[in-house]
Design an enzyme around this catalytic site. Structure first.
Site, mmCIF file in Angstrom:
data_model
loop_
_atom_site.group_PDB
_atom_site.id
_atom_site.type_symbol
_atom_site.label_atom_id
_atom_site.label_comp_id
_atom_site.label_asym_id
_atom_site.label_seq_id
_atom_site.Cartn_x
_atom_site.Cartn_y
_atom_site.Cartn_z
ATOM 1 N N ARG A 191 0.833 -1.231 0.000
ATOM 2 C CA ARG A 191 0.000 0.000 0.000
ATOM 3 C C ARG A 191 0.855 1.264 0.000
ATOM 4 O O ARG A 191 0.534 2.253 0.672
ATOM 5 C CB ARG A 191 -0.965 0.022 1.190
ATOM 6 C CG ARG A 191 -1.896 -1.130 1.279
ATOM 7 C CD ARG A 191 -2.857 -1.236 0.098
ATOM 8 N NE ARG A 191 -3.645 -2.442 0.234
ATOM 9 C CZ ARG A 191 -3.268 -3.619 -0.279
ATOM 10 N NH1 ARG A 191 -2.149 -3.727 -0.992
ATOM 11 N NH2 ARG A 191 -4.025 -4.681 -0.115
ATOM 12 N N SER A 240 -10.549 -1.066 3.826
ATOM 13 C CA SER A 240 -9.764 -1.223 5.063
ATOM 14 C C SER A 240 -9.255 0.125 5.552
ATOM 15 O O SER A 240 -8.638 0.867 4.797
ATOM 16 C CB SER A 240 -8.571 -2.151 4.810
ATOM 17 O OG SER A 240 -9.051 -3.436 4.481
ATOM 18 N N GLU A 310 -4.471 3.139 6.572
ATOM 19 C CA GLU A 310 -4.384 2.922 5.124
ATOM 20 C C GLU A 310 -5.115 4.066 4.415
ATOM 21 O O GLU A 310 -4.675 4.542 3.378
ATOM 22 C CB GLU A 310 -5.019 1.573 4.754
ATOM 23 C CG GLU A 310 -4.972 1.310 3.256
ATOM 24 C CD GLU A 310 -5.345 -0.117 2.875
ATOM 25 O OE1 GLU A 310 -5.063 -1.048 3.654
ATOM 26 O OE2 GLU A 310 -5.919 -0.288 1.787
HETATM 27 C C1 LIG Z 1 -15.609 -1.238 -1.006
HETATM 28 C C2 LIG Z 1 -14.120 -0.963 -1.037
HETATM 29 C C3 LIG Z 1 -13.250 -2.018 -1.223
HETATM 30 C C4 LIG Z 1 -11.867 -1.785 -1.289
HETATM 31 N N1 LIG Z 1 -11.031 -2.840 -1.466
HETATM 32 C C5 LIG Z 1 -9.709 -2.628 -1.587
HETATM 33 C C6 LIG Z 1 -8.808 -3.719 -1.806
HETATM 34 O O1 LIG Z 1 -9.183 -4.875 -1.888
HETATM 35 N N2 LIG Z 1 -7.484 -3.445 -1.933
HETATM 36 C C7 LIG Z 1 -7.008 -2.167 -1.872
HETATM 37 O O2 LIG Z 1 -5.786 -1.984 -2.033
HETATM 38 N N3 LIG Z 1 -7.836 -1.122 -1.639
HETATM 39 C C8 LIG Z 1 -9.165 -1.311 -1.501
HETATM 40 N N4 LIG Z 1 -10.007 -0.257 -1.273
HETATM 41 C C9 LIG Z 1 -9.458 1.105 -1.099
HETATM 42 C C10 LIG Z 1 -9.413 1.946 -2.400
HETATM 43 O O3 LIG Z 1 -10.411 1.546 -3.304
HETATM 44 C C11 LIG Z 1 -8.052 1.843 -3.087
HETATM 45 O O4 LIG Z 1 -7.024 2.361 -2.265
HETATM 46 C C12 LIG Z 1 -8.043 2.604 -4.415
HETATM 47 O O5 LIG Z 1 -6.866 2.269 -5.107
HETATM 48 C C13 LIG Z 1 -8.102 4.119 -4.244
HETATM 49 O O6 LIG Z 1 -8.313 4.681 -5.526
HETATM 50 P P1 LIG Z 1 -9.121 6.053 -5.701
HETATM 51 O O7 LIG Z 1 -9.104 6.387 -7.155
HETATM 52 O O8 LIG Z 1 -10.443 5.976 -5.070
HETATM 53 O O9 LIG Z 1 -8.162 7.035 -4.918
HETATM 54 P P2 LIG Z 1 -8.570 8.249 -3.964
HETATM 55 O O10 LIG Z 1 -9.216 7.714 -2.738
HETATM 56 O O11 LIG Z 1 -9.307 9.277 -4.726
HETATM 57 O O12 LIG Z 1 -7.109 8.791 -3.594
HETATM 58 C C14 LIG Z 1 -6.202 7.998 -2.864
HETATM 59 C C15 LIG Z 1 -4.819 8.686 -2.886
HETATM 60 O O13 LIG Z 1 -4.324 8.663 -4.227
HETATM 61 C C16 LIG Z 1 -4.004 9.991 -4.663
HETATM 62 N N5 LIG Z 1 -4.237 10.035 -6.109
HETATM 63 C C17 LIG Z 1 -5.367 9.684 -6.776
HETATM 64 N N6 LIG Z 1 -5.173 9.828 -8.099
HETATM 65 C C18 LIG Z 1 -3.905 10.285 -8.269
HETATM 66 C C19 LIG Z 1 -3.115 10.647 -9.406
HETATM 67 N N7 LIG Z 1 -3.582 10.562 -10.657
HETATM 68 N N8 LIG Z 1 -1.841 11.096 -9.195
HETATM 69 C C20 LIG Z 1 -1.334 11.195 -7.942
HETATM 70 N N9 LIG Z 1 -2.026 10.871 -6.829
HETATM 71 C C21 LIG Z 1 -3.299 10.418 -6.995
HETATM 72 C C22 LIG Z 1 -4.926 10.892 -3.862
HETATM 73 O O14 LIG Z 1 -4.419 12.213 -3.786
HETATM 74 C C23 LIG Z 1 -4.902 10.172 -2.510
HETATM 75 O O15 LIG Z 1 -3.732 10.496 -1.786
HETATM 76 C C24 LIG Z 1 -11.381 -0.462 -1.176
HETATM 77 C C25 LIG Z 1 -12.274 0.598 -0.975
HETATM 78 C C26 LIG Z 1 -13.637 0.351 -0.903
HETATM 79 C C27 LIG Z 1 -14.582 1.511 -0.714
#
Ligand SMILES: Cc1cc2nc3c(=O)[nH]c(=O)nc-3n(C[C@H](O)[C@H](O)[C@H](O)COP(=O)(O)OP(=O)(O)OC[C@H]3O[C@@H](n4cnc5c(N)ncnc54)[C@H](O)[C@@H]3O)c2cc1C
Length: 320
Positions: A191, A240, A310
């Site tokens: 992560r 998580s 996380e």
């Molecule tokens: C139902 C559910 C299930 C999930 N299951 C998992 C799982 O199995 N495994 C897992 O690892 N995670 C899981 N997650 C957490 C989450 O989905 C992941 O961490 C996902 O990768 C976050 O992506 P996001 O686009 O929503 O990022 P955001 O939440 O929008 O941002 C997360 C971080 O990334 C940065 N960011 C986003 N885009 C960019 C970019 N283009 N350039 C630079 N920085 C950027 C943001 O500034 C922030 O710091 C889950 C979440 C939910 C709600």
């Protein structure tokens, strides 16, 4: 007094309207959407968070770079938003500029099992497309509700796959320039990607393996079914909340500390999966934060472990 110092000094005195006007003047030619006081609760899976002072949705990469240059010139705080599925935004919101990259949505197939994908593509859409094209490797990430940018920044993972392991190279920008990092130059671990929060991920080239499309689609469906069975969490959440400490499961530590089902305000430690905190409807970000602290304290007192977050904090005084 230098110009940049003067701008920094001036910024302390400009209110939201002035900030918007200054930025609008600086980024003339911006083709995307320019919103003000946009509620972050509409852009986070927790459905929480006060307004972003300015919310920009660039139309393309040129727009993104134009916006970043303006933001740097005014020295405004800024944040890239993916799908908001890993963010806890404070009730006060974000006093700065949020950049939402949903329009960076290209996927280009390249020879040799590679593809180039822009940051705003939905991970689920990419996986579905890869399965159709007979490109394997991402299926175990099915069901993660992130964008490609967010998944790369977080090095999202599930089962035996982490997205970082499939990266060939990543294209980044800070508005002043663009550059490419090869896989071996990126510090991916659990992560964690090591990217500087001053840089924006624009796109990535992923290296996948050629597999029969029918087999891939079967694997994708199996992963989605397993996820539905294992993660029966009711209510809005962000996956998580805590990282697993080395060799341990965060959920077990939380359960052993007696925190399963604990509630603060309208935030609840999910009885179904106790590393998830659920917004029961009407929770404040402060409710969630209070519960996070209570869980950390209980686990520390019970097991001597400091649970690390996380989820990412936005708009809090101490974002660490
Ligand atoms: C139902 C559910 C299930 C999930 N299951 C998992 C799982 O199995 N495994 C897992 O690892 N995670 C899981 N997650 C957490 C989450 O989905 C992941 O961490 C996902 O990768 C976050 O992506 P996001 O686009 O929503 O990022 P955001 O939440 O929008 O941002 C997360 C971080 O990334 C940065 N960011 C986003 N885009 C960019 C970019 N283009 N350039 C630079 N920085 C950027 C943001 O500034 C922030 O710091 C889950 C979440 C939910 C709600």
């Amino acid at each position: 007094m230098s110009i940049s110092y003067a701008i920094g000094w001036l910024k302390n005195f400009v209110c939201g309207d002035d900030m918007k006007q200054l930025l609008e003047n600086l980024i003339q030619g911006f083709q995307g959407e320019f919103l003000r006081q946009e509620p972050m609760s509409a852009h986070t899976s927790w459905q929480l968070g006060g307004p972003a002072e300015i919310f920009l949705i660039p139309q393309n990469r040129e727009d993104l770079q134009l916006a970043l240059r303006g933001i740097h010139q005014l020295r405004l705080p800024w944040l890239v938003l993916g799908n908001g599925s890993n963010l806890l935004v404070s009730d006060q919101g974000f006093h700065g500029v949020v950049l939402q990259l949903k329009n960076l949505s290209r996927i280009d197939l390249l020879p040799g099992g590679k593809l180039e994908v822009e940051a705003g593509v939905q991970l689920g859409d990419l996986i579905r497309r890869c399965c159709q094209q007979g490109l394997g490797g991402l299926e175990e990430l099915s069901g993660i509700p992130g964008s490609i940018g967010g998944a790369l920044l977080m090095n999202a993972g599930a089962l035996n796959t982490e997205i970082g392991n499939l990266v060939n190279q990543i294209s980044l920008t800070d508005g002043l320039g663009e550059w490419v990092l090869r896989r071996e130059q990126i510090d991916f671990s659990y992560r964690f990607s090591g990217f500087d929060q001053k840089d924006v991920i624009q796109s990535a080239i992923l290296k996948l393996e050629e597999v029969d499309p029918v087999e891939l689609e079967t694997r994708r469906q199996l992963v989605l079914t397993r996820r539905r069975q294992v993660q029966k969490v009711t209510g809005a959440h962000a996956g998580s909340v805590f990282k697993n400490p080395s060799g341990e499961s965060a959920w077990k530590l939380i359960e052993q500390a007696g925190m399963r089902g604990q509630q603060r305000g309208r935030a609840l430690v999910s009885p179904e999966h106790c590393n998830h905190i659920v917004n029961l409807g009407g929770a404040s970000a402060e409710d969630v934060m209070t519960l996070i602290k209570a869980v950390q304290q209980a686990v520390f007192l019970n097991a001597g472990q400091q649970l690390e977050l996380e989820v990412r904090m936005v708009g809090w005084e101490d974002e660490g």
